[in-house]
Design an enzyme around this catalytic site. Structure first.
Site, PDB file in Angstrom:
ATOM      1  N   GLU A 163      -8.267   1.007  -3.815  1.00  0.00           N
ATOM      2  CA  GLU A 163      -9.011   1.837  -4.779  1.00  0.00           C
ATOM      3  C   GLU A 163     -10.325   1.199  -5.242  1.00  0.00           C
ATOM      4  O   GLU A 163     -10.578   1.058  -6.438  1.00  0.00           O
ATOM      5  CB  GLU A 163      -8.090   2.189  -5.963  1.00  0.00           C
ATOM      6  CG  GLU A 163      -6.839   2.916  -5.490  1.00  0.00           C
ATOM      7  CD  GLU A 163      -5.810   3.211  -6.576  1.00  0.00           C
ATOM      8  OE1 GLU A 163      -6.077   2.929  -7.752  1.00  0.00           O
ATOM      9  OE2 GLU A 163      -4.733   3.738  -6.237  1.00  0.00           O
ATOM     10  N   ASN A 204      -7.459   0.932   1.151  1.00  0.00           N
ATOM     11  CA  ASN A 204      -6.564   2.043   0.824  1.00  0.00           C
ATOM     12  C   ASN A 204      -7.071   2.734  -0.433  1.00  0.00           C
ATOM     13  O   ASN A 204      -7.501   2.076  -1.383  1.00  0.00           O
ATOM     14  CB  ASN A 204      -5.164   1.433   0.569  1.00  0.00           C
ATOM     15  CG  ASN A 204      -4.056   2.430   0.417  1.00  0.00           C
ATOM     16  OD1 ASN A 204      -3.863   3.289   1.275  1.00  0.00           O
ATOM     17  ND2 ASN A 204      -3.303   2.323  -0.679  1.00  0.00           N
ATOM     18  N   HIS A 240      -2.130  11.551  -2.471  1.00  0.00           N
ATOM     19  CA  HIS A 240      -1.442  12.075  -3.659  1.00  0.00           C
ATOM     20  C   HIS A 240      -2.033  13.458  -3.914  1.00  0.00           C
ATOM     21  O   HIS A 240      -3.051  13.603  -4.601  1.00  0.00           O
ATOM     22  CB  HIS A 240      -1.668  11.161  -4.865  1.00  0.00           C
ATOM     23  CG  HIS A 240      -0.997   9.833  -4.732  1.00  0.00           C
ATOM     24  ND1 HIS A 240       0.377   9.700  -4.686  1.00  0.00           N
ATOM     25  CD2 HIS A 240      -1.498   8.580  -4.624  1.00  0.00           C
ATOM     26  CE1 HIS A 240       0.694   8.413  -4.565  1.00  0.00           C
ATOM     27  NE2 HIS A 240      -0.430   7.720  -4.519  1.00  0.00           N
ATOM     28  N   GLU A 269       0.671   7.086   0.880  1.00  0.00           N
ATOM     29  CA  GLU A 269       1.391   7.279  -0.393  1.00  0.00           C
ATOM     30  C   GLU A 269       1.600   8.770  -0.670  1.00  0.00           C
ATOM     31  O   GLU A 269       1.342   9.267  -1.764  1.00  0.00           O
ATOM     32  CB  GLU A 269       0.603   6.658  -1.557  1.00  0.00           C
ATOM     33  CG  GLU A 269       0.261   5.198  -1.366  1.00  0.00           C
ATOM     34  CD  GLU A 269      -0.409   4.560  -2.573  1.00  0.00           C
ATOM     35  OE1 GLU A 269      -0.402   5.149  -3.673  1.00  0.00           O
ATOM     36  OE2 GLU A 269      -0.949   3.454  -2.404  1.00  0.00           O
ATOM     37  N   ASP A 271       2.483  12.391  -1.646  1.00  0.00           N
ATOM     38  CA  ASP A 271       3.302  13.314  -2.426  1.00  0.00           C
ATOM     39  C   ASP A 271       2.470  14.551  -2.712  1.00  0.00           C
ATOM     40  O   ASP A 271       1.241  14.528  -2.616  1.00  0.00           O
ATOM     41  CB  ASP A 271       3.907  12.700  -3.704  1.00  0.00           C
ATOM     42  CG  ASP A 271       2.966  11.835  -4.518  1.00  0.00           C
ATOM     43  OD1 ASP A 271       1.757  12.106  -4.506  1.00  0.00           O
ATOM     44  OD2 ASP A 271       3.449  10.899  -5.191  1.00  0.00           O
TER      45      ASP A 271
END
Ligand code: G3I
Length: 351
Positions: A163, A204, A240, A269, A271
Site C-alpha cells: 500500500e 501489493n 477488496h 486478498e 473479498d
C-alpha cells in the site's frame, strides 16, 4: 496435481466398474468420487487457489479442516506483520508466522509472506519516536533481512511493500516515505533479494484492480524498477471489492499490462462485500464477480493465483471495518458454501 485429479477421476471410474461388477459397493466406492477441491481445479490451470488465515481461528476445528483441504496456498492475515514479528526493537518473534507455515507444510500448501513494509500495524517503538534517515534505513534493512532470512525456503513470495500509493497515484506519506524518500521501495526489494535469492518479491495494494491513477502509478514504478534492474517479480492486487462500487471491468487488461512488463500478478486478498442484509440478488451478483475475477486471472498467463482474504464470513475483517457491510466471502458464517463458491468452481472448469 493434474495427476491427482486424473487419478481421482480414474478411481471414480474404477469404483463404478467395481460396483457394477459387484466387487465393491457402498460408501468406500463413493468416497473416491469426491469432487475436486478449488486447489485441484486451479492446479489444472497451473494456478493456486488460496485463503488468508489468522492464528486465533486455528482453534476452530471445522474451519481448520476446510482451510487445509480446499486450498493449496495460505497467507497469514496478521502473523507476519511488523508489530507481530519485531515487537521490540531488535527482538524478533516468529511464533505466529511459524504456526501458519507449519500448518501449511502439514497440508502441502504454499505460503505468501505478508508483509514486510507497511504503514499500518507497526510496533509502538517504531511509531513512537522520530528517526533520522540513516537510523530508519538501518532499522528497515534489519527488519526485512531478519524476517526474509527466517522464512527462506518456507514462503514462495513476499509482499515486500504494501500500500505505497494514494488513490491519486501520489506516494503515500508514510514514515518510510517521509524519512527516506521514494527510494525506500527499491532498497526494500534489494534487501529482500539479498536475504533470499529465490523468493518472489511483490508490491501489493488495493484499488489497483482497474486501470486508473493508482494502478498507473504502479505500472510506471514497476517499469522504472525493472529498467534499473531492481528485483521486482510481481504485483499483488488485493481486490477488496464492494458491490456498491461496481466491478473493475478492466481487471483482465490491467493484469495483462503488468505481465507485459515481465511481472507476475496475483489477486492477493479477495473479498466482495455488500450492504447488509444479503439477499439472493446480491449473492448472485457477488457470485458473478467471483466468477469474473477468477476467469480474469486464468485468462492472463502470468496471473499466478487467487487468494481469498479468509474464506468464510465467520472470520472476515469487513464487519469490524465497514459497519453495516459484510457477507463478503464464498462460505457463510456456518461454513456453508454460498453461490460464489459454486461460481468459482465453474470458472475453474469443474464439470
Ligand atoms: O491483537 C489484538 C487483540 O489483542 C485485541 O483483543 C483485539 C481487539 O480488537 O484486536 C486485536 O488486533 C486486531 C488485529 O487485526 C489482529 O486480530 C486489530 O484490532 C485489527 O484492526 C486487525 O485487523 C487487521 C487489519 O488488516 C489491520 O489493518 C485484519 O485482521 C487483517 O485482515 C487486515 O488485513 C489487511 C491486509 O494486511 C492489507 N490489506 C488490507 C487488509 C484488510 O484491512
Amino acid at each position: 496435481m493434474r495427476t491427482t485429479t486424473i487419478r481421482l477421476r480414474l478411481c471414480g471410474a474404477l469404483a463404478t466398474v467395481l460396483v457394477a461388477a459387484g466387487i465393491a459397493s457402498g460408501p468406500a466406492a463413493q468416497a473416491d468420487e469426491r469432487p475436486p477441491t478449488l486447489a485441484e481445479l486451479a492446479q489444472e490451470h497451473g494456478r493456486y487457489y488460496g485463503s488468508a488465515t489468522d492464528n486465533p481461528e486455528l482453534t476452530d476445528g471445522p474451519y481448520k479442516a476446510l482451510l487445509g483441504s480446499e486450498f493449496d496456498q495460505i497467507t497469514p492475515g496478521n502473523g507476519m506483520k511488523w508489530y507481530a514479528t519485531e515487537p521490540q526493537q531488535g527482538v524478533f518473534d516468529f511464533a505466529k508466522g511459524d504456526e501458519i507455515v507449519n500448518l501449511a507444510r502439514a497440508n502441502h500448501q504454499k505460503v505468501r509472506g505478508h508483509t514486510l513494509v507497511w504503514h499500518s500495524q507497526l510496533p509502538g517503538w517504531l511509531t513512537g519516536r522520530e528517526w533520522t534517515a540513516p537510523e530508519l534505513r538501518a532499522v528497515l534493512k534489519k527488519h526485512i533481512q531478519t524476517e526474509v532470512r527466517h522464512y527462506r525456503g518456507k514462503v514462495f513470495a513476499w509482499d515486500v511493500v504494501n500500500e505505497a500509493f494514494n488513490e491519486d497515484g501520489t506516494y503515500r506519506e508514510t514514515v518510510f516515505y517521509k524519512t527516506l524518500g521514494p527510494g525506500y521501495i527499491a532498497d526494500s526489494l534489494r534487501w529482500a533479494r539479498q536475504a533470499d535469492p529465490r523468493v518472489r518479491l511483490y508490491l501489493n495494494d488495493y484499488n489497483i484492480e482497474a486501470v486508473g491513477p493508482k494502478s498507473d502509478a504502479y505500472h510506471r514504478l514497476a517499469k522504472k524498477l525493472k529498467a534499473r534492474g531492481v528485483p521486482l517479480d510481481g504485483i499483488g492486487m488485493q481486490a477488496h471489492l464492494a458491490l456498491q462500487y461496481g466491478y473493475p471491468t478492466s481487471l483482465e487488461d490491467n493484469l495483462r499490462r503488468f505481465s507485459r512488463l515481465g511481472l507476475d500478478t496475483a489477486l492477493t486478498e479477495v473479498d466482495v462485500r455488500m450492504l447488509l442484509p444479503a439477499d439472493d440478488a446480491k449473492l448472485a451478483t457477488q457470485a458473478q464477480w467471483y466468477r469474473d475475477l477468477t476467469e480474469a486471472c486464468l485468462a492472463v498467463r502470468r496471473c499466478v493465483g487467487v487468494t481469498l482474504w479468509d474464506y468464510t464470513d465467520k472470520y472476515s475483517w469487513i464487519p469490524a471495518f465497514f459497519p453495516g457491510e459484510g457477507a463478503a466471502l464464498p462460505w457463510d458464517e456456518e461454513l456453508r458454501p454460498k453461490p460464489a463458491y459454486f461460481a468459482i468452481r465453474e470458472a475453474l472448469g469443474d464439470e
